[in-house]
Design a protein around this motif. Structure first.
Motif, PDB file in Angstrom:
ATOM      1  N   ILE A   1      -2.839  74.010  13.233  1.00  0.00           N
ATOM      2  CA  ILE A   1      -2.697  73.627  11.828  1.00  0.00           C
ATOM      3  C   ILE A   1      -1.206  73.464  11.540  1.00  0.00           C
ATOM      4  O   ILE A   1      -0.396  74.322  11.899  1.00  0.00           O
ATOM      5  CB  ILE A   1      -3.299  74.709  10.899  1.00  0.00           C
ATOM      6  N   VAL A   2      -0.851  72.355  10.918  1.00  0.00           N
ATOM      7  CA  VAL A   2       0.559  72.083  10.621  1.00  0.00           C
ATOM      8  C   VAL A   2       0.774  72.049   9.111  1.00  0.00           C
ATOM      9  O   VAL A   2       0.198  71.209   8.412  1.00  0.00           O
ATOM     10  CB  VAL A   2       1.008  70.744  11.248  1.00  0.00           C
ATOM     11  N   GLU A   3       1.581  72.964   8.625  1.00  0.00           N
ATOM     12  CA  GLU A   3       1.863  73.069   7.192  1.00  0.00           C
ATOM     13  C   GLU A   3       3.348  72.858   6.920  1.00  0.00           C
ATOM     14  O   GLU A   3       4.186  73.044   7.804  1.00  0.00           O
ATOM     15  CB  GLU A   3       1.463  74.471   6.700  1.00  0.00           C
ATOM     16  N   ASP A   4       3.658  72.501   5.696  1.00  0.00           N
ATOM     17  CA  ASP A   4       5.053  72.340   5.299  1.00  0.00           C
ATOM     18  C   ASP A   4       5.722  73.683   5.034  1.00  0.00           C
ATOM     19  O   ASP A   4       6.827  73.944   5.472  1.00  0.00           O
ATOM     20  CB  ASP A   4       5.163  71.433   4.058  1.00  0.00           C
ATOM     21  N   ILE A   5       4.997  74.551   4.308  1.00  0.00           N
ATOM     22  CA  ILE A   5       5.621  75.808   3.890  1.00  0.00           C
ATOM     23  C   ILE A   5       4.532  76.848   3.659  1.00  0.00           C
ATOM     24  O   ILE A   5       3.438  76.516   3.205  1.00  0.00           O
ATOM     25  CB  ILE A   5       6.456  75.569   2.603  1.00  0.00           C
ATOM     26  N   ILE A   6       4.830  78.095   4.027  1.00  0.00           N
ATOM     27  CA  ILE A   6       3.945  79.196   3.641  1.00  0.00           C
ATOM     28  C   ILE A   6       4.673  79.970   2.564  1.00  0.00           C
ATOM     29  O   ILE A   6       5.793  80.455   2.770  1.00  0.00           O
ATOM     30  CB  ILE A   6       3.608  80.140   4.802  1.00  0.00           C
ATOM     31  N   ASP A   7       4.053  80.064   1.412  1.00  0.00           N
ATOM     32  CA  ASP A   7       4.652  80.754   0.274  1.00  0.00           C
ATOM     33  C   ASP A   7       3.833  82.035   0.052  1.00  0.00           C
ATOM     34  O   ASP A   7       4.070  83.045   0.712  1.00  0.00           O
ATOM     35  CB  ASP A   7       4.609  79.781  -0.912  1.00  0.00           C
TER      36      ASP A   7
ATOM     37  N   TYR B   1      -5.822  69.375  19.132  1.00  0.00           N
ATOM     38  CA  TYR B   1      -6.234  68.811  17.848  1.00  0.00           C
ATOM     39  C   TYR B   1      -5.271  69.310  16.781  1.00  0.00           C
ATOM     40  O   TYR B   1      -5.213  70.508  16.512  1.00  0.00           O
ATOM     41  CB  TYR B   1      -7.679  69.221  17.503  1.00  0.00           C
ATOM     42  N   VAL B   2      -4.498  68.399  16.237  1.00  0.00           N
ATOM     43  CA  VAL B   2      -3.551  68.756  15.186  1.00  0.00           C
ATOM     44  C   VAL B   2      -4.212  68.517  13.827  1.00  0.00           C
ATOM     45  O   VAL B   2      -4.835  67.471  13.614  1.00  0.00           O
ATOM     46  CB  VAL B   2      -2.261  67.903  15.313  1.00  0.00           C
ATOM     47  N   ILE B   3      -4.115  69.501  12.949  1.00  0.00           N
ATOM     48  CA  ILE B   3      -4.646  69.363  11.594  1.00  0.00           C
ATOM     49  C   ILE B   3      -3.464  69.462  10.644  1.00  0.00           C
ATOM     50  O   ILE B   3      -2.891  70.535  10.442  1.00  0.00           O
ATOM     51  CB  ILE B   3      -5.637  70.509  11.233  1.00  0.00           C
ATOM     52  N   SER B   4      -3.104  68.335  10.087  1.00  0.00           N
ATOM     53  CA  SER B   4      -1.950  68.281   9.198  1.00  0.00           C
ATOM     54  C   SER B   4      -2.418  68.391   7.746  1.00  0.00           C
ATOM     55  O   SER B   4      -3.371  67.729   7.339  1.00  0.00           O
ATOM     56  CB  SER B   4      -1.244  66.940   9.422  1.00  0.00           C
ATOM     57  N   VAL B   5      -1.760  69.240   7.001  1.00  0.00           N
ATOM     58  CA  VAL B   5      -2.191  69.491   5.632  1.00  0.00           C
ATOM     59  C   VAL B   5      -1.426  68.565   4.676  1.00  0.00           C
ATOM     60  O   VAL B   5      -0.213  68.686   4.508  1.00  0.00           O
ATOM     61  CB  VAL B   5      -1.978  70.975   5.253  1.00  0.00           C
TER      62      VAL B   5
END
Ligand code: IMP
Ligand code: MG
Length: 179
Positions: free
Chosen positions: A100-106, A40-44
């Protein structure tokens, strides 16, 4: 006050071919890790859309794609520090492999919010966090992504899903502006 950026102010940080090459390698790594098990992919939304669609094309297991919408950034360069759930409608994730798929962790505040949210609501079989970019220097939490494609410095980046005031998400590369 928002300063307009034009495309000529942008410098290429990660070109398109490097992005695609690294994402393919990550896909292969994930294929090995999940070994054909359902995922299960969760895209933010909205930032990780480009990354998600390119990544899932390399994934070979039965895959269930989901999107959630959070907000943490205002319209400028700095985080507001507050994460708001704008739209979280997810299937039952109990006993599932969740990525969980994110673009960037800041700062990591968004990631922390998401991980806490998952733990509060579900007993997943596995829970992994993957981020295209990792800005380690600006972290305010202990969160580290399980997978990341590129580590970057403390610079504001746009393109390939990442925006400045809603713009530049369509660029096929990651660019930066000097602030
Ligand atoms: P965090 O909660 O501070 O880790 O921030 C996560 C979110 O802030 C990301 O999902 C992005 O939407 C946004 N963000 C952080 N850094 C940048 C940047 O350099 N460019 C564009 N958006 C960013
Ligand atoms: Mg985001």
């Amino acid at each position: 006050m928002i300063k307009m950026i034009t495309e000529s102010d942008l410098k290429v940080l990660i070109p398109e071919d490097e992005l695609q090459h690294r994402i393919k390698l990550l896909g292969e790594e994930l294929n090995k890790f999940y070994n054909g098990e359902e995922l299960y992919v969760i895209s933010v939304l909205k930032g990780s859309v480009m990354f998600t669609v390119d990544l899932v094309k390399h994934l070979k297991m039965p895959l269930n794609m989901n999107f959630i919408r959070l907000s943490s950034y205002g319209s400028g360069f700095t985080s507001t520090g507050k994460v708001n759930a704008v739209d979280i409608s997810l299937p039952d994730l109990n006993d599932k492999n969740v990525l969980i798929v994110e673009d960037i962790i800041d700062t990591g505040l968004t990631a922390k919010f998401l991980i806490d949210f998952m733990h509060l609501n579900f007993k997943t079989k596995t829970l992994k966090f993957c981020s295209l970019l990792d800005k380690k220097e600006t972290r305010k939490t202990e969160i580290q992504p399980d997978y990341h494609c590129f580590e970057i410095g403390n610079q504001f980046v746009v393109g390939y899903g990442l925006d400045y005031d809603g713009f530049y998400r369509n660029l096929p590369y990651i660019g930066y502006v000097e602030v």
